[in-house]
Design a protein around this motif. Structure first.
Motif, PDB file in Angstrom:
ATOM      1  N   TYR A  63       0.922  -1.176  -0.087  1.00 17.83           N
ATOM      2  CA  TYR A  63       0.102   0.023   0.019  1.00 17.83           C
ATOM      3  C   TYR A  63       1.078   1.087  -0.007  1.00 17.83           C
ATOM      4  O   TYR A  63       0.354   2.293  -0.770  1.00 17.83           O
ATOM      5  N   GLU A  66       2.220   2.072  -3.108  1.00 16.59           N
ATOM      6  CA  GLU A  66       1.045   2.370  -3.992  1.00 16.59           C
ATOM      7  C   GLU A  66       1.001   1.315  -5.096  1.00 16.59           C
ATOM      8  O   GLU A  66       0.594   1.847  -6.252  1.00 16.59           O
ATOM      9  N   ASP A  67       1.074   0.046  -4.499  1.00 17.61           N
ATOM     10  CA  ASP A  67       0.801  -0.867  -5.411  1.00 17.61           C
ATOM     11  C   ASP A  67      -0.589  -1.354  -5.160  1.00 17.61           C
ATOM     12  O   ASP A  67      -0.944  -1.803  -4.074  1.00 17.61           O
ATOM     13  N   THR A  68      -1.514  -1.502  -6.042  1.00 18.76           N
ATOM     14  CA  THR A  68      -2.737  -2.133  -5.888  1.00 18.76           C
ATOM     15  C   THR A  68      -2.663  -3.457  -5.453  1.00 18.76           C
ATOM     16  O   THR A  68      -1.694  -4.226  -5.879  1.00 18.76           O
ATOM     17  N   VAL A 140      -7.280  -1.831  -2.032  1.00 18.08           N
ATOM     18  CA  VAL A 140      -7.520  -2.070  -3.444  1.00 18.08           C
ATOM     19  C   VAL A 140      -7.341  -0.915  -4.278  1.00 18.08           C
ATOM     20  O   VAL A 140      -7.167  -0.888  -5.333  1.00 18.08           O
ATOM     21  N   THR A 141      -7.206   0.368  -3.636  1.00 17.48           N
ATOM     22  CA  THR A 141      -7.286   1.447  -4.021  1.00 17.48           C
ATOM     23  C   THR A 141      -6.539   2.485  -3.418  1.00 17.48           C
ATOM     24  O   THR A 141      -6.745   3.524  -2.518  1.00 17.48           O
ATOM     25  N   PRO A 142      -4.860   2.188  -3.575  1.00 19.71           N
ATOM     26  CA  PRO A 142      -3.933   2.691  -2.569  1.00 19.71           C
ATOM     27  C   PRO A 142      -3.762   4.264  -2.853  1.00 19.71           C
ATOM     28  O   PRO A 142      -3.106   5.013  -2.048  1.00 19.71           O
ATOM     29  N   LYS A 143      -4.267   4.879  -4.185  1.00 18.07           N
ATOM     30  CA  LYS A 143      -4.230   6.086  -4.366  1.00 18.07           C
ATOM     31  C   LYS A 143      -5.380   7.150  -3.999  1.00 18.07           C
ATOM     32  O   LYS A 143      -5.473   8.117  -4.284  1.00 18.07           O
TER      33      LYS A 143
END
Length: 214
Positions: A63, A66-68, A140-143
């Motif tokens: 996370y 920033e890897d999904t 599942v949505t790190p950004k």
């Protein structure tokens, strides 16, 4: 410190906390001397907490890079399945504490100290569940900015409560069975674990990437 250095420090602290948590489980059984229901539950709680932390840390590693993490990921699925069991066990032991206090076991203890113990331990359970659950939801949505904000908020709360719980667990409460007989090695071990937990939460919140501007 740079973002990379914060992340490295956080991961080091989290893995150290994993080791300390499993060590605490073994120490709880050793200190009990005899295997009874309470010592087994305490050890099981620490073991399950250690496992949840292993899975959470691995998801957190991705996370913060920033890897999904897909819903099908094994670590994420294990975290989501294991977290309700840990929370349920912690709540069950918290209720046992309430029942024991309500049965008159702490009649001579300070009401203020007992209330602080019950309140802080209950809030700690809620905050830790929120920390683990927030990452399980937003991995599942790190950004996603909202996910980052929520995670940092709960990490901050959990850090404060970890320190507070460490204090109430280490400082003897006169008249409370088991508290006023706590030996020095136990105080040191429980205190160090609380400090490491606090440090890991604080470093973890520093490692979460800041929300991106819209």
């Amino acid at each position: 410190m740079s973002a990379t250095q914060w992340r490295q420090a956080a991961l080091a602290a989290l893995w150290a906390l994993v080791v300390a948590t499993f060590t605490l489980a073994a120490y709880s059984l050793w200190r009990a001397g005899t295997i009874d229901a309470v010592s087994v539950l305490q050890a099981l709680r620490s073991i399950l907490a250690g496992l949840i932390l292993v899975w959470w840390t691995q998801v957190f590693t991705r996370y913060t890079a920033e890897d999904t993490v897909p819903d099908t990921d094994g670590m994420l699925r294990a975290l989501r399945m294991g977290l309700p069991w840990l929370t349920s066990l912690r709540l069950a032991m918290w209720l046992l504490l309430l029942l024991s206090l309500g049965s008159g076991m702490a009649q001579t203890a300070s009401p203020v100290a007992v209330t602080a113990l019950v309140t802080i331990s209950g809030a700690f359970i809620f905050a830790k569940n929120a920390v683990f659950g927030t990452l399980a939801k937003w991995a599942v949505t790190p950004k996603e900015a909202l996910g980052r904000v929520r995670l940092v908020q709960w990490l901050n709360v959990a850090a404060a409560l970890s320190l507070a719980l460490g204090v109430v667990n280490v400082v003897p409460i006169a008249g409370l069975p088991g508290s006023d007989t706590l030996d020095v090695p136990s105080m040191v071990i429980y205190g160090l674990h609380a400090l490491l937990d606090t440090a890991a939460m604080l470093l973890a919140l520093k490692a979460v990437p800041p929300p991106m501007a819209p």
